[in-house]
Scaffold this active site. Structure first.
Site, PDB file in Angstrom:
ATOM      1  N   HIS A  43     -48.454  68.049  13.196  1.00 36.24           N
ATOM      2  CA  HIS A  43     -46.927  68.258  13.930  1.00 36.24           C
ATOM      3  C   HIS A  43     -46.964  67.835  15.530  1.00 36.24           C
ATOM      4  CE1 HIS A  43     -44.753  70.556  10.916  1.00 36.24           C
ATOM      5  NE2 HIS A  43     -45.950  70.611  10.406  1.00 36.24           N
ATOM      6  N   ASP A  45     -46.967  64.164  15.869  1.00 35.26           N
ATOM      7  CA  ASP A  45     -46.474  62.665  15.810  1.00 35.26           C
ATOM      8  C   ASP A  45     -44.937  62.599  16.575  1.00 35.26           C
ATOM      9  OD1 ASP A  45     -45.222  63.812  13.469  1.00 35.26           O
ATOM     10  OD2 ASP A  45     -45.631  62.275  12.176  1.00 35.26           O
ATOM     11  N   GLY A 132     -48.327  67.637   0.517  1.00 39.14           N
ATOM     12  CA  GLY A 132     -48.869  67.390   1.570  1.00 39.14           C
ATOM     13  C   GLY A 132     -49.500  66.135   1.848  1.00 39.14           C
ATOM     14  N   SER A 134     -47.918  63.291   1.368  1.00 40.18           N
ATOM     15  CA  SER A 134     -46.929  61.924   1.672  1.00 40.18           C
ATOM     16  C   SER A 134     -46.628  60.998   0.517  1.00 40.18           C
ATOM     17  CB  SER A 134     -47.748  61.073   2.737  1.00 40.18           C
ATOM     18  OG  SER A 134     -47.595  61.650   4.102  1.00 40.18           O
ATOM     19  N   ASP A 180     -46.847  59.573   8.528  1.00 41.53           N
ATOM     20  CA  ASP A 180     -46.943  58.898   7.139  1.00 41.53           C
ATOM     21  C   ASP A 180     -46.695  57.687   6.743  1.00 41.53           C
ATOM     22  OD1 ASP A 180     -47.383  61.804   7.442  1.00 41.53           O
ATOM     23  OD2 ASP A 180     -45.487  62.344   6.015  1.00 41.53           O
ATOM     24  N   TYR A 230     -39.533  72.763   8.922  1.00 39.02           N
ATOM     25  CA  TYR A 230     -39.941  71.392   9.595  1.00 39.02           C
ATOM     26  C   TYR A 230     -39.002  71.013  10.630  1.00 39.02           C
ATOM     27  CZ  TYR A 230     -42.092  66.729  10.428  1.00 39.02           C
ATOM     28  OH  TYR A 230     -42.423  65.860  10.862  1.00 39.02           O
TER      29      TYR A 230
HETATM   30  C1  GLA Z   1     -44.986  65.420   7.673  1.00 36.52           C
HETATM   31  C2  GLA Z   1     -44.240  64.555   8.413  1.00 36.52           C
HETATM   32  C3  GLA Z   1     -44.934  63.734   9.490  1.00 36.52           C
HETATM   33  C4  GLA Z   1     -45.795  64.604  10.271  1.00 36.52           C
HETATM   34  C5  GLA Z   1     -46.491  65.799   9.475  1.00 36.52           C
HETATM   35  C6  GLA Z   1     -47.213  67.049  10.316  1.00 36.52           C
HETATM   36  O1  GLA Z   1     -46.016  64.923   6.826  1.00 36.52           O
HETATM   37  O2  GLA Z   1     -43.586  63.549   7.508  1.00 36.52           O
HETATM   38  O3  GLA Z   1     -44.233  63.110  10.293  1.00 36.52           O
HETATM   39  O4  GLA Z   1     -45.167  65.464  11.381  1.00 36.52           O
HETATM   40  O5  GLA Z   1     -45.620  66.519   8.519  1.00 36.52           O
HETATM   41  O6  GLA Z   1     -48.247  66.637  11.142  1.00 36.52           O
END
Ligand code: GLA
Length: 395
Positions: A43, A45, A132, A134, A180, A230
């Site tokens: 959290h 990026d 989680g 991606s 991601d 988010y």
């Molecule tokens: C998701 C978002 C990323 C990042 C993470 C947390 O995967 O797509 O961009 O913010 O959460 O680190």
């Protein structure tokens, strides 16, 4: 207990067979793009921070070909109905929801002046969804790579990642950061993708010690809160930065956060403490990893999890249980560090451990987690793998 990762060649054969059986077409373009796991830097990026993910050996594969019309016809291994839409007009979000990842990427190419010919495509995935890891970035990057093949063009990797991120923002309405799509696009065998999200530069860091194993434990829960949660976290960090009066989190120190604690108010002050702490932890973790200093790395991963749980409030009961089991196994049992990975509110944990103890650790994680929650988790090991690419048959 350790689930095996399906081999990419097998996924490719299955995608070709799927295209033939659903759309009676023979694929001449095949694209693959991986999911990712993040070792540390969560959290942040979208806060100009540092993040340290890698591309996992789990892929979305798209096999297809031009079909001589102006329609996209898409089938998936999930057995949904075939989805058709015209690729002539500038695309906008529509249904079914999953198709927006495809539509958004097509739109990115249209915005760059490309005329998209009609195509048939079959999509399958070994990236667990909602875990989680991606799966959506993998789908976007696979689609962008497929279109590169279809249009016989190549985007710069950074541009491809940004195009995919925009698809996620505009078509899936998730205001995600860049981690991601960068991990999926830039990933490389035996390399971590250390990203400086301020400059946007990824650094490929060697990760090839065979004595180290990364275990991914999918808790199999996905709390719906994630959708609004988010965006709200992202807003908290934006508000916090404004209140502190700096233009980037990279200029904010822990002293700044403490000095502004009451002005920031709860929960923004705790969100700020997470951001500043996590940026420092990730920089330290990268250095610790480079010198194989696992005594330093473990506590950094632990502090990251605690901060995400208590200050950023994106963990959940199941993630905490999985991390606690790993902590109890401890160094003596071969665990170097464990934490939640990805956006949170469910999903997966990442456990860095000694390879010779990985199978035992996976067994303990699975049995203890099932005992505590009544849920059978999915646990697999992953090594840094090749990022998005066109698959050349026979290679
Ligand atoms: C998701 C978002 C990323 C990042 C993470 C947390 O995967 O797509 O961009 O913010 O959460 O680190």
């Amino acid at each position: 207990m350790l689930q095996l990762n399906p081999h990419l060649n097998d996924l490719v054969s299955d995608a070709h067979a799927g295209l033939m059986s659903t759309l009676q077409a023979k694929a001449n373009i095949t694209a693959a793009a991986p999911g990712r796991v993040n070792l540390i830097g969560e959290h942040i990026d979208y806060c100009d921070g540092f993040v340290m993910p890698f591309a996992i050996d789990r892929y979305v594969v798209i096999a297809g070909r031009a079909n001589g019309t102006s329609e996209a016809r898409i089938a998936t291994a999930l057995g949904n109905e075939i989805t058709n839409f015209s690729v002539k007009p500038l695309l906008t979000p529509a249904t079914p929801e999953w198709s927006n990842y495809i539509r958004g990427v097509v739109r990115g190419f249209q915005d760059r002046g490309h005329h998209i010919p009609g195509f048939d495509a079959y999509i399958l995935s070994s990236v667990p969804g909602g875990a989680g890891l991606s799966s959506s970035a993998a789908l976007e990057c696979a689609m962008a790579t497929f279109l590169e093949g279809l249009l016989d063009t190549t985007l710069q990797t950074r541009e491809k990642a940004l195009l995919c991120q925009k698809a996620e923002h505009d078509f899936a309405h998730v205001p995600c950061g860049i981690m991601d799509q960068y991990a999926s696009a830039f990933g490389k065998t035996n390399r971590l993708v250390l990203i400086d999200c301020h400059s946007g530069d990824p650094e490929l860091v060697p990760f090839e010690n065979p004595d180290l194993t990364v275990l991914i434990s999918n808790t199999m829960v996905h709390h719906q809160l994630s959708d609004g949660g988010y965006a709200l976290r992202r807003k908290h960090t934006e508000d916090g930065l404004k209140l502190i009066g700096k233009s980037s989190w990279r200029e904010v120190s822990m002293e700044d956060v403490e000095a502004n604690w009451d002005t920031l108010g709860d929960p923004i002050n705790r969100r700020a403490r997470h951001v500043v702490g996590e940026i420092t932890r990730t920089q330290h973790a990268a250095k610790a990893l480079a010198r194989n200093d696992f005594e330093a790395l473990g506590p950094l991963m632990a502090a990251s999890h605690d901060s995400l749980r208590d200050d950023f409030e994106v963990s959940c009961k199941e993630l905490d249980i999985m991390v606690d089991i790993a902590r109890r196994i401890g160094r003596i049992g071969g665990v170097i560090g464990a934490r939640m990975t990805g956006g949170g509110f469910g999903g997966s944990t990442v456990t860095l451990c000694q390879s010779n103890k990985a199978a035992d650790i996976a067994h303990t994680l699975a049995t203890e987690y099932a005992k505590a929650t009544g849920i059978q988790p999915q646990i697999f090991a992953s090594r840094p793998s090749k990022g998005a690419h066109l698959v050349i048959p026979g290679h």
